[in-house]
Design an enzyme around this catalytic site. Structure first.
Site, PDB file in Angstrom:
ATOM      1  N   ILE A 142      69.844   3.789 -12.494  1.00 39.98           N
ATOM      2  CA  ILE A 142      69.556   5.228 -12.350  1.00 39.98           C
ATOM      3  C   ILE A 142      70.429   5.864 -11.269  1.00 39.98           C
ATOM      4  O   ILE A 142      70.578   7.081 -11.233  1.00 39.98           O
ATOM      5  CB  ILE A 142      68.064   5.510 -12.055  1.00 39.98           C
TER       6      ILE A 142
ATOM      7  N   SER B  57      58.951  -1.992  -6.688  1.00 42.71           N
ATOM      8  CA  SER B  57      57.526  -1.661  -6.650  1.00 42.71           C
ATOM      9  C   SER B  57      56.638  -2.641  -5.887  1.00 42.71           C
ATOM     10  O   SER B  57      55.436  -2.421  -5.804  1.00 42.71           O
ATOM     11  CB  SER B  57      57.006  -1.561  -8.094  1.00 42.71           C
TER      12      SER B  57
ATOM     13  N   THR C 182      52.584   7.033  -6.892  1.00 43.07           N
ATOM     14  CA  THR C 182      51.489   6.124  -6.570  1.00 43.07           C
ATOM     15  C   THR C 182      50.508   6.760  -5.594  1.00 43.07           C
ATOM     16  O   THR C 182      50.871   7.683  -4.852  1.00 43.07           O
ATOM     17  CB  THR C 182      52.084   4.838  -5.940  1.00 43.07           C
ATOM     18  N   ASP C 183      49.285   6.228  -5.564  1.00 39.59           N
ATOM     19  CA  ASP C 183      48.312   6.700  -4.563  1.00 39.59           C
ATOM     20  C   ASP C 183      48.666   6.204  -3.156  1.00 39.59           C
ATOM     21  O   ASP C 183      48.128   6.702  -2.167  1.00 39.59           O
ATOM     22  CB  ASP C 183      46.881   6.269  -4.945  1.00 39.59           C
ATOM     23  N   GLU C 184      49.598   5.233  -3.078  1.00 42.04           N
ATOM     24  CA  GLU C 184      49.903   4.659  -1.763  1.00 42.04           C
ATOM     25  C   GLU C 184      50.590   5.662  -0.834  1.00 42.04           C
ATOM     26  O   GLU C 184      50.615   5.460   0.378  1.00 42.04           O
ATOM     27  CB  GLU C 184      50.760   3.392  -1.916  1.00 42.04           C
TER      28      GLU C 184
ATOM     29  N   TYR D 141      57.746   0.633   0.996  1.00 41.08           N
ATOM     30  CA  TYR D 141      57.568   1.013  -0.421  1.00 41.08           C
ATOM     31  C   TYR D 141      56.969   2.411  -0.519  1.00 41.08           C
ATOM     32  O   TYR D 141      57.525   3.302  -1.165  1.00 41.08           O
ATOM     33  CB  TYR D 141      56.671  -0.004  -1.141  1.00 41.08           C
TER      34      TYR D 141
ATOM     35  N   LYS E  73      58.534   5.996  -1.923  1.00 45.74           N
ATOM     36  CA  LYS E  73      57.937   6.769  -3.023  1.00 45.74           C
ATOM     37  C   LYS E  73      57.609   8.185  -2.539  1.00 45.74           C
ATOM     38  O   LYS E  73      57.822   9.164  -3.259  1.00 45.74           O
ATOM     39  CB  LYS E  73      56.675   6.086  -3.560  1.00 45.74           C
TER      40      LYS E  73
ATOM     41  N   PRO F 134      45.974 -17.250  -3.087  1.00 44.68           N
ATOM     42  CA  PRO F 134      46.122 -16.726  -1.726  1.00 44.68           C
ATOM     43  C   PRO F 134      45.454 -15.360  -1.559  1.00 44.68           C
ATOM     44  O   PRO F 134      45.690 -14.446  -2.352  1.00 44.68           O
ATOM     45  CB  PRO F 134      47.635 -16.624  -1.549  1.00 44.68           C
TER      46      PRO F 134
ATOM     47  N   TYR G 292      44.960 -12.318   1.204  1.00 45.80           N
ATOM     48  CA  TYR G 292      45.407 -11.798   2.502  1.00 45.80           C
ATOM     49  C   TYR G 292      44.203 -11.449   3.387  1.00 45.80           C
ATOM     50  O   TYR G 292      43.272 -10.761   2.934  1.00 45.80           O
ATOM     51  CB  TYR G 292      46.220 -10.519   2.296  1.00 45.80           C
TER      52      TYR G 292
END
Ligand code: NAD
Length: 376
Positions: free
Chosen positions: A63, A88, A140-142, A166, A170, A221, A223
């Site tokens: 892109i 992502s 994203t909601d992040e 990240y 965004k 795993p 966190y």
């Protein structure tokens, strides 16, 4: 509904591929051109079922290559961009942010430049009106940051407060998209969605990681304390939300897409463990709706390493590991605007969506087995 010619960036990734399959199933008259750089996260096999579709075209490219984007827009008379392409994975953004800045920020800028030139500037230079167009940006909601346990969910009015490279990349791309609308009149919409799950999800992400690790009897795993809360949406419901934004959304607006479905990471892992135990168990009771032709005996033969699942003890694989840096505690989406203005409602409940997802991974070992092999 009008016919569209779409450029879908990142269409070989998890959500992009699900979107392309959904779109061509529901809008077979539309042309869909996928532009994807096929990074580690992109996989042409995700699109196998549409490769022969007469209105599907795949282009391998970046892109950030503005000339290529301009060429595609003109050659195929594209009037809609649905922009998924991104780096992502938050963990990767912590160890190597460069690619996130390049693709997520500069890549989005490159698309905006190409779209403005082809859809607005060139017609204007010939004394014509801009071409009919839409640039839809998938976010994203992040970007909204993190919530305390009792904070209200994120609305479209929540101030941006990204905490990882990240989410910062965004957020920057969201701002560029907004600026291209306000400054140049580019007709944009943006959707901010919660965590997606479903088929074709790269096995580094939580749900597919847990499923594939159980099948290999590897540690699961977790966190920190595992109490990080995420709002989960079945991936096809994200595609449905974007379709509504394209068809009914107001240009210049942002729309939250979510399923009102908050789970602590540890609880998601326990749900997956329980389901896996049931699929491997001869006494499984909740499998009446199982679409798989995989009886427990066949599963045990196919996945001989999954000994703890076979003993209905997958949870014994749960292993707590050091939390990641800057780990956001809670995300929650308030999708009232999208629900009320566009009539959005997810079709899948978490119960049905997670079953479909686990069954898909049990039935598609060739897909994820190859990826795990390649990314060892
Ligand atoms: P993904 O990592 O699975 O796929 C990304 C795709 O983009 C891959 O096919 C990759 O090859 C392609 N790509 C990467 N860099 C490129 C470049 N420079 N040029 C062309 N193609 C490139 O990501 P995903 O999970 O499918 O996410 C898609 C989009 O949705 C992203 O923008 C992400 O921020 C957003 N999003 C994801 C989630 C989620 O839960 N996964 C939630 C909300 C929003």
């Amino acid at each position: 509904m009008k016919t569209r010619n779409l450029l879908v960036t990142g269409g070989a990734g998890f959500i992009g591929a699900n979107y392309v399959l959904y779109w061509l199933e529901n809008n077979p008259q539309d042309k869909v051109v996928v532009l994807d750089a096929l990074t580690y996260a992109g996989n042409r096999a995700n699109l196998a079922s549409v490769e022969q579709h007469p209105n599907f075209i795949f282009t391998h490219g970046d892109i950030c290559d503005t000339n290529l984007v301009e060429k595609l827009l003109k050659e195929h008379q594209l009037d809609t961009i649905v922009h998924f392409a991104a780096e992502s994975h938050v963990d990767r953004s912590i160890t190597g942010p460069d690619a996130f800045i390049e693709t997520n920020i500069l890549g989005t800028y490159s698309l905006l430049k190409a779209a403005k030139k082809v859809w607005i500037d060139e017609p204007k230079a010939e004394g014509k009106s801009p071409l009919a167009h839409r640039f839809h940006h998938v976010s994203t909601d992040e970007v909204y940051g993190t919530l305390a346990p009792n904070d209200p969910a994120f609305t479209e009015q929540t101030a941006y407060a990204p905490n990882s490279p990240y989410s910062a990349s965004k957020a920057a791309s969201d701002h560029l998209v907004r600026a291209y609308h306000h400054t140049y009149g580019l007709e944009v919409t943006t959707s901010n969605c919660s965590n997606n799950y479903g088929p074709y999800h790269f096995p580094e992400k939580l749900i597919p990681l847990i499923i594939t690790n159980i099948l290999h009897n590897k540690p699961l795993p977790i966190y920190g304390d595992g109490q990080q809360i995420r709002d989960w949406l079945y991936v096809e419901d994200h595609a449905r939300g974007i379709e509504l934004v394209l068809n009914k959304g107001q240009v210049g607006e942002n729309y939250n897409i979510g399923g009102h479905n908050e789970w602590a990471n540890i609880d998601i892992v326990k749900v997956v463990c329980k389901l896996m135990n049931e699929y491997f168990s001869n006494e499984g009771t909740s499998l009446e709706s199982c679409t798989l032709n995989l009886a427990p005996a066949m599963l045990k033969e196919k996945f001989p390493e999954a000994t703890l699942a076979a003993e209905s003890r997958s949870e014994a694989l749960i292993t707590y590991v050091t939390d990641r840096a800057g780990h956001d505690r809670r995300y929650a989406i308030d999708a009232t605007k999208t629900n009320n203005e566009l009539g959005y409602k997810p079709a899948e409940s978490f119960e049905t969506g997670i079953k479909k997802t686990v069954e898909w991974y049990l039935g598609n070992e060739e897909w994820w087995g190859e990826l795990l092999e390649e990314n060892k």
